[in-house]
Motif scaffolding. Structure first.
Motif, mmCIF file in Angstrom:
data_model
loop_
_atom_site.group_PDB
_atom_site.id
_atom_site.type_symbol
_atom_site.label_atom_id
_atom_site.label_comp_id
_atom_site.label_asym_id
_atom_site.label_seq_id
_atom_site.Cartn_x
_atom_site.Cartn_y
_atom_site.Cartn_z
ATOM 1 N N GLU A 43 0.813 -1.220 0.000
ATOM 2 C CA GLU A 43 0.000 0.000 0.000
ATOM 3 C C GLU A 43 0.846 1.269 0.000
ATOM 4 O OE1 GLU A 43 -2.491 -0.149 3.414
ATOM 5 O OE2 GLU A 43 -3.331 -2.118 2.925
ATOM 6 N N GLU A 44 2.123 1.152 0.312
ATOM 7 C CA GLU A 44 2.952 2.337 0.505
ATOM 8 C C GLU A 44 3.527 2.844 -0.812
ATOM 9 O OE1 GLU A 44 3.507 4.110 3.209
ATOM 10 O OE2 GLU A 44 2.327 2.823 4.540
ATOM 11 N N PRO A 45 3.514 4.169 -1.039
ATOM 12 C CA PRO A 45 4.086 4.731 -2.274
ATOM 13 C C PRO A 45 5.569 4.410 -2.454
ATOM 14 C CG PRO A 45 2.769 6.375 -1.105
ATOM 15 C CD PRO A 45 2.883 5.197 -0.189
ATOM 16 N N VAL A 46 6.273 4.182 -1.364
ATOM 17 C CA VAL A 46 7.708 3.903 -1.468
ATOM 18 C C VAL A 46 7.963 2.671 -2.328
ATOM 19 C CG1 VAL A 46 9.720 3.092 -0.150
ATOM 20 C CG2 VAL A 46 8.418 5.064 0.655
ATOM 21 N N LEU A 47 7.153 1.637 -2.173
ATOM 22 C CA LEU A 47 7.363 0.426 -2.967
ATOM 23 C C LEU A 47 7.226 0.740 -4.447
ATOM 24 C CD1 LEU A 47 7.907 -2.607 -2.995
ATOM 25 C CD2 LEU A 47 5.429 -2.992 -2.833
ATOM 26 N N GLY A 48 6.287 1.609 -4.780
ATOM 27 C CA GLY A 48 6.123 1.985 -6.175
ATOM 28 C C GLY A 48 7.296 2.768 -6.724
ATOM 29 N N ALA A 49 8.059 3.428 -5.841
ATOM 30 C CA ALA A 49 9.205 4.216 -6.299
ATOM 31 C C ALA A 49 10.471 3.377 -6.426
ATOM 32 C CB ALA A 49 9.446 5.375 -5.331
ATOM 33 N N LEU A 50 10.501 2.176 -5.804
ATOM 34 C CA LEU A 50 11.650 1.292 -5.927
ATOM 35 C C LEU A 50 11.577 0.534 -7.253
ATOM 36 C CD1 LEU A 50 11.586 -0.184 -2.290
ATOM 37 C CD2 LEU A 50 13.190 1.520 -3.166
ATOM 38 N N LYS A 118 13.720 5.700 4.996
ATOM 39 C CA LYS A 118 15.025 6.073 4.444
ATOM 40 C C LYS A 118 15.030 6.192 2.929
ATOM 41 C CE LYS A 118 17.692 5.964 8.220
ATOM 42 N NZ LYS A 118 18.485 7.135 8.686
ATOM 43 N N ALA A 119 14.065 5.562 2.257
ATOM 44 C CA ALA A 119 14.090 5.549 0.797
ATOM 45 C C ALA A 119 13.946 6.961 0.241
ATOM 46 C CB ALA A 119 12.981 4.656 0.260
ATOM 47 N N GLU A 120 14.778 7.264 -0.736
ATOM 48 C CA GLU A 120 14.759 8.588 -1.357
ATOM 49 C C GLU A 120 15.136 8.418 -2.826
ATOM 50 O OE1 GLU A 120 15.764 12.905 0.493
ATOM 51 O OE2 GLU A 120 17.329 11.394 0.640
ATOM 52 N N ARG A 121 14.265 8.902 -3.708
ATOM 53 C CA ARG A 121 14.466 8.765 -5.153
ATOM 54 C C ARG A 121 14.674 7.303 -5.550
ATOM 55 N NH1 ARG A 121 17.527 13.329 -3.759
ATOM 56 N NH2 ARG A 121 16.664 15.273 -4.581
ATOM 57 N N GLY A 122 13.906 6.416 -4.929
ATOM 58 C CA GLY A 122 13.941 5.010 -5.302
ATOM 59 C C GLY A 122 15.128 4.239 -4.775
#
Length: 757
Positions: A43-50, A118-122
């Motif tokens: 559900e988290e946007p971070v996964l979509g950015a990785l 911690k994720a930043e720009r994928g």
């Protein structure tokens, strides 16, 4: 044309590749908790950015989920790690693979939390790494009650989101205040009955695999009465039977409560037996909060006995002995937890050092209070003496401080600045918001009128992207509130100075006009913005910044919008004095005006201390540095009374100094004229409760025996015996009765003059 078409197709393919979210790989035999973690991660946007593949599993399951070449690289590195530890996690990356490996199910969840914050720009920098929690218990208290500044407006989905946010930084439990405490039974803001919400949150913690700690004060009048004791046990059993998931029981000796140790311990023993019928693995904790010296000694004696039903002790506010002192007195077989107050700024366990009276009066005891550096220091200062913590909280105003404690409890190697940046990155999408958090903390350091950090912090916040987010609005509210109070403090000082200047010319009309000068347009615009932010915060997160507008239980409970326009000078008091003088015959006015103009100035060669103002109390002995004594157990501290200048009190009466428990409040003078006698004038003022005080000079001469304050404020004057100043120096110490319990407060002195006759 063909070349252009090929280029367009190539760009489209590149963009399409970049848009592909990471593939999440989990173990086929993942436990229900691990499946909950995986569903949350999706559900988290971070996964979509990785990009690429993300493995989310226990360390023992990872190798089977990897292709051969990557499996070898993973095994070569993971074999260097220690044996599996509770809640630990490892992060490893190679190529377009990211591995999140927990040593157990909680470790999987906390590893995912690390990636989320911690994720930043994928990308997640600083890998590979292995993190082992610093403390085994990392929990935060929730009070679903009227007194609270926000939680009483939370729905279950809001509590779930809040729980997730805390887990991301490493929280492994919530402590819930039972619907039996020192509070109203209902709040007008409750979206659901207290018991229903307790049961719902207990189920949430069970679903996410974290602890549910029940905080259960003993509130009946007399547990020595068999009927009251039986009624309590029956009420307790009904609650724990209805609660689906309880990891532990916390029972305070006081705050709230008032049961002496010899009655409290057998009662808790019986409650522990009832608890474990329904929750066999639950632990049981007790505190000595509120106990006086004699009760503390009895508490230690009981702790020295065998109490197999008891897990340990938690140490919180209103404790005579610090966590370090209690750890030294409590047998090692019992664990010690810390219960730190992270919500309050004054009248508290950890008062803000040097808190300017203008902020203390207006922002109050429970404001939005990010203190990354101070909370980090407090954690590290006491960390060697506790095995875990449950922070004492009153809602969301201490949101940043929760993250500091949780983050350090997970990984003490992190700096406050790193955690502040994580807060900005995770909650606001930009690590630079961490600079704003640290700026807001510096806003409270030193005199408000000269603090250059206040405008800088607001400028920094305004330079960052606006977020449609309640946490952004909290920072914006505080930054604007600080700036508004700085503008008003400067203006109010100027108005009062102008009024006295007019009085020196006997121009009463000009003096009144000066005191009533309105705020300028920029200040009024800030006030409008602050009101708008308060409305949004109530709508979005239930933060009650006003009693009248948003249903706060009391202004002290974070409702500082109600003090936005509070006088920051002696306008009301001075106006009343002018009314009195103007009612006198003209010939009689001069002496009264002259006295007003002198105000607090001592006679020639005299000394004056405004003890509640850190900038105007040069003779106050402050004792140990804040860094060595953040609780101020061995030094003086400044505070304020439950009055305002609009009540007709002078600012100098509202602010005062005090000391805790047996620590004396001391003033020290040097360079006195040995040949002259001196007179002492003291204003005793403060909160409505006060202790009988004894005043001793030079540790030898009693200037007055224990006496209670007879009015509030009260002025006491006396001629000093010549021998106490004959050596050219003087120490004045105020003592309260020995052996007190509770908060240890009440030794309150507002103003002191010493001058030769």
């Amino acid at each position: 044309m063909t070349r252009l078409l090929c280029l367009c197709l190539w760009l489209c393919l590149c963009l399409s590749a970049q848009a592909v979210a990471a593939t999440l790989i989990t173990a086929p035999d993942a436990s229900p908790q691990a499946q909950t973690t995986a569903a949350w991660f999706r559900e988290e946007p971070v996964l979509g950015a990785l990009h690429g593949q993300v493995v989310l599993a226990q360390r023992s399951q990872v190798a089977a989920l990897l292709p051969p070449r990557l499996r070898t690289a993973w095994q070569d590195w993971s074999q260097t790690l220690p044996a599996a530890r509770p809640e630990a996690y490892a992060l490893f990356s190679k190529g377009n693979w990211l591995i999140i490996a927990g040593d157990d199910d909680r470790g999987v969840m906390f590893g995912m939390g690390h990636v989320l914050r911690k994720a930043e720009r994928g990308r997640v920098r600083g890998l590979p790494l292995y993190v082992t929690p610093d403390k085994a218990i990392r929990a935060h208290q929730i009070g679903y009650r009227f007194k609270n500044n926000s939680y009483d407006a939370f729905t279950l989905p809001m509590f779930e989101r809040h729980l997730r946010d805390l887990i991301v930084f490493g929280t492994n439990g919530l402590q819930w205040i039972a619907p039996i405490s020192d509070d109203a039974a209902e709040s007008p803001l409750f979206p659901a009955p207290p018991l229903d919400t307790l049961i719902g949150v207990s189920r949430l913690t069970e679903r996410y695999g974290v602890d549910f700690h029940l905080y259960y004060p003993q509130m009946m009048a007399d547990y020595g009465d068999p009927a009251q004791r039986a009624a309590e046990l029956k009420r307790f059993e009904a609650l724990v039977r209805a609660t689906p998931h309880i990891s532990s029981l916390f029972i305070p000796g006081g705050d709230p409560g008032h049961t002496p140790p010899d009655i409290l311990f057998p009662l808790i023993r019986d409650e522990a037996a009832i608890l474990r019928r329904y929750h066999p693995k639950a632990t049981v904790w007790v505190s000595a909060q509120g106990f006086d010296m004699a009760q503390y000694e009895r508490f230690y004696a009981l702790m020295a006995e065998e109490n197999p039903w008891l897990t340990g002790v938690f140490v919180g506010p209103q404790s005579r002995d610090t966590v370090s002192a209690q750890r030294a007195r409590i047998p090692a077989r019992y664990k010690v937890l810390f219960y730190p107050d992270i919500a309050h700024t004054l009248h508290t366990q950890f008062p803000v050092p040097g808190f300017d009276p203008a902020f203390a009066l207006t922002e109050g005891r429970e404001p939005i209070n990010p203190q990354p550096q101070a909370q980090s220091h407090i954690y590290r200062h006491f960390a060697g003496d506790f095995e875990g913590f449950v922070t004492y909280s009153e809602g969301v105003t201490d949101d940043v401080n929760k993250v500091m404690w949780t983050g350090l409890g997970m990984d003490r190697s992190q700096s406050a600045s790193v955690l502040a940046a994580d807060y900005g990155r995770y909650f606001l999408g930009d690590a630079r918001f961490g600079v704003v958090l640290e700026g807001l903390e510096r806003n409270w350091r030193g005199p408000v009128r000269r603090n250059g950090d206040i405008p800088r912090t607001l400028t920094t916040l305004n330079s960052l992207p606006h977020r449609d987010n309640w946490r952004y609005d909290m920072l914006a509210y505080r930054a604007r509130y600080d700036a508004y109070m700085q503008r008003r403090a400067v203006a109010e000082t100027q108005r009062e100075d102008a009024a006295y200047q007019a009085l020196s010319k006997n121009d009463f009309q000009a003096a009144r006009w000066a005191l009533s000068t309105p705020d300028d347009a920029d200040t009024q615009a800030l006030r409008t913005e602050i009101h708008a932010l308060a409305g949004r915060l109530y709508s979005d997160i239930g933060l009650q910044l006003s009693v009248r507008l948003y249903g706060a239980s009391n202004w002290e409970r974070g409702a500082n919008l109600d003090r936005l326009q509070l006088s920051l000078n002696d306008r009301v008091w001075l106006t009343r004095r002018m009314d009195e003088i103007e009612a006198l015959p003209v010939p009689a006015r001069a002496e009264r005006v002259a006295a007003l103009l002198r105000r607090d100035a001592p006679p020639p060669d005299g000394f004056y201390d405004d003890l509640g103002d850190p900038q105007a109390s040069p003779h106050l002995v402050r004792g140990t540095d804040w860094a060595d004594d953040p609780q101020r157990m061995a030094g003086a501290l400044e505070s304020i009374a439950d009055r305002t200048p609009d009540d007709g009190w002078r600012l100098a009466w509202i602010t005062y100094a005090e000391a805790l428990y047996e620590t004396p409040l001391e003033l020290r003078y040097a360079g006195l004229d040995r040949t002259r006698p001196y007179r002492l004038k003291v204003v005793y003022a403060g909160e409505d409760y006060a202790l009988p005080l004894t005043l001793i000079a030079n540790d030898t001469t009693t200037l007055h025996a224990a006496r209670a304050r007879r009015s509030n404020p009260e002025t006491v004057e006396m001629d000093l015996p010549p021998e106490v100043t004959a050596q050219g120096h003087l120490s004045l110490k105020w003592f309260c009765p020995q052996g007190l319990g509770g908060s240890g407060r009440g030794r309150q002195v507002a103003q002191v003059w010493l001058y030769p006759l």
